[in-house]
Design a protein around this motif. Sequence first.
Motif, PDB file in Angstrom:
ATOM      1  N   LEU A 141       8.206 -58.703 -12.768  1.00 17.89           N
ATOM      2  CA  LEU A 141       7.588 -58.256 -11.514  1.00 17.89           C
ATOM      3  C   LEU A 141       6.058 -58.331 -11.573  1.00 17.89           C
ATOM      4  O   LEU A 141       5.418 -58.610 -10.577  1.00 17.89           O
ATOM      5  N   GLY A 142       5.485 -58.065 -12.723  1.00 17.05           N
ATOM      6  CA  GLY A 142       4.052 -58.248 -12.932  1.00 17.05           C
ATOM      7  C   GLY A 142       3.159 -57.513 -11.946  1.00 17.05           C
ATOM      8  O   GLY A 142       2.223 -58.084 -11.394  1.00 17.05           O
ATOM      9  N   VAL A 143       3.445 -56.238 -11.702  1.00 13.77           N
ATOM     10  CA  VAL A 143       2.640 -55.455 -10.757  1.00 13.77           C
ATOM     11  C   VAL A 143       2.472 -54.049 -11.315  1.00 13.77           C
ATOM     12  O   VAL A 143       3.345 -53.543 -12.023  1.00 13.77           O
ATOM     13  N   GLY A 144       1.328 -53.451 -11.038  1.00 12.11           N
ATOM     14  CA  GLY A 144       1.077 -52.092 -11.496  1.00 12.11           C
ATOM     15  C   GLY A 144       1.806 -51.061 -10.656  1.00 12.11           C
ATOM     16  O   GLY A 144       2.255 -51.340  -9.540  1.00 12.11           O
ATOM     17  N   LYS A 145       1.889 -49.843 -11.186  1.00 13.41           N
ATOM     18  CA  LYS A 145       2.664 -48.798 -10.526  1.00 13.41           C
ATOM     19  C   LYS A 145       2.085 -48.408  -9.168  1.00 13.41           C
ATOM     20  O   LYS A 145       2.825 -48.234  -8.197  1.00 13.41           O
ATOM     21  N   THR A 146       0.771 -48.287  -9.084  1.00  9.73           N
ATOM     22  CA  THR A 146       0.149 -47.872  -7.813  1.00  9.73           C
ATOM     23  C   THR A 146       0.446 -48.870  -6.708  1.00  9.73           C
ATOM     24  O   THR A 146       0.854 -48.501  -5.600  1.00  9.73           O
ATOM     25  N   LYS A 147       0.254 -50.156  -7.018  1.00  9.27           N
ATOM     26  CA  LYS A 147       0.524 -51.180  -6.016  1.00  9.27           C
ATOM     27  C   LYS A 147       2.010 -51.258  -5.693  1.00  9.27           C
ATOM     28  O   LYS A 147       2.395 -51.429  -4.536  1.00  9.27           O
ATOM     29  N   ALA A 148       2.852 -51.129  -6.718  1.00  7.11           N
ATOM     30  CA  ALA A 148       4.297 -51.183  -6.498  1.00  7.11           C
ATOM     31  C   ALA A 148       4.746 -50.086  -5.544  1.00  7.11           C
ATOM     32  O   ALA A 148       5.528 -50.326  -4.617  1.00  7.11           O
ATOM     33  N   LYS A 149       4.226 -48.871  -5.741  1.00  7.95           N
ATOM     34  CA  LYS A 149       4.589 -47.762  -4.846  1.00  7.95           C
ATOM     35  C   LYS A 149       4.131 -48.044  -3.420  1.00  7.95           C
ATOM     36  O   LYS A 149       4.861 -47.786  -2.461  1.00  7.95           O
ATOM     37  N   ALA A 150       2.931 -48.598  -3.287  1.00  6.48           N
ATOM     38  CA  ALA A 150       2.395 -48.892  -1.953  1.00  6.48           C
ATOM     39  C   ALA A 150       3.247 -49.954  -1.255  1.00  6.48           C
ATOM     40  O   ALA A 150       3.533 -49.846  -0.057  1.00  6.48           O
ATOM     41  N   LEU A 151       3.665 -50.980  -2.002  1.00  4.88           N
ATOM     42  CA  LEU A 151       4.467 -52.046  -1.407  1.00  4.88           C
ATOM     43  C   LEU A 151       5.855 -51.551  -0.999  1.00  4.88           C
ATOM     44  O   LEU A 151       6.347 -51.881   0.082  1.00  4.88           O
TER      45      LEU A 151
END
Length: 201
Positions: free
Chosen positions: A162-172
Motif C-alpha cells: 500500500l505504501g502510505v502513511g497512517k495519517t494519509k490512509a485514515k484521511a483517504l
Amino acid sequence: MKTKNHFEAAANFDAGEKVLDRFDPAWAKAALFFRDPSLHFGHNGETRCRGLIAIREHLETRRRRYEAGSTIELLHAIALCAAENLPLPTWLALAFKERFDSFGSVGGATSLDRVFYSKSRPKKAPRDWKLGGELQSAVWEVASNHNGLDTAIDEVLKNPRLGVGKTKAKALVTMVDKQQNELEGSQTLSQFWTIRRKRVT
C-alpha cells in the motif's frame, strides 16, 4: 441497438411501449420502468436493481454538489442516468445545456476542462480515490475485529504494497467512506463501530 435482454423486456411491453421500441429500445424500456418499477432494464443486457427513489436521492446529492460549484457533478449525474436508462431530470438537462453551450461561444469557455471541473479535488485525486477505495475495502474486511479506525488501519497497513502513511490512509478511508454514504446511503465505518459498541455495552 437490441441487446440480449431486449426480448425479456419486450415480453412485458404494452402497446405504447411497442411503438416506442420501434424508435429506440431504451425509450420503451424506460417507459416500462415508469409503468412498472419492478421491470427495470439497462442497456447492456442487465436488469437494474436500484429503485427510482434511490436514484433520485443520488441525483439530488449530485445536484447539491453542482450548486456548490463543482460542475463535474453534471457529468456524474448524466452517467448515472445513462447507466439506469432514464431521461435526464429537468434541472440536469437545463444545467448541462447551459454549461455545454458556454463551450466555444463568444467570451465563453475555451476548453471542456473549464466547463466541467471540481473545486474540491486536487489533480492527484484519481490516484487518491483509487488508493482510498482499496484501503476502505481492506478496512471493511477487518472492521469486525476492531473497535475503531486507528487499530483497523494499523492492521491494513501491515501490507507494505500500500505504501502510505497512517495519517494519509485514515484521511483517504474517511473521504471514500463519506462519499459512499452521501451518494448511496451506505453505512460508514464510524456508524458500524458505534452500533457495535452499543451492542457490546
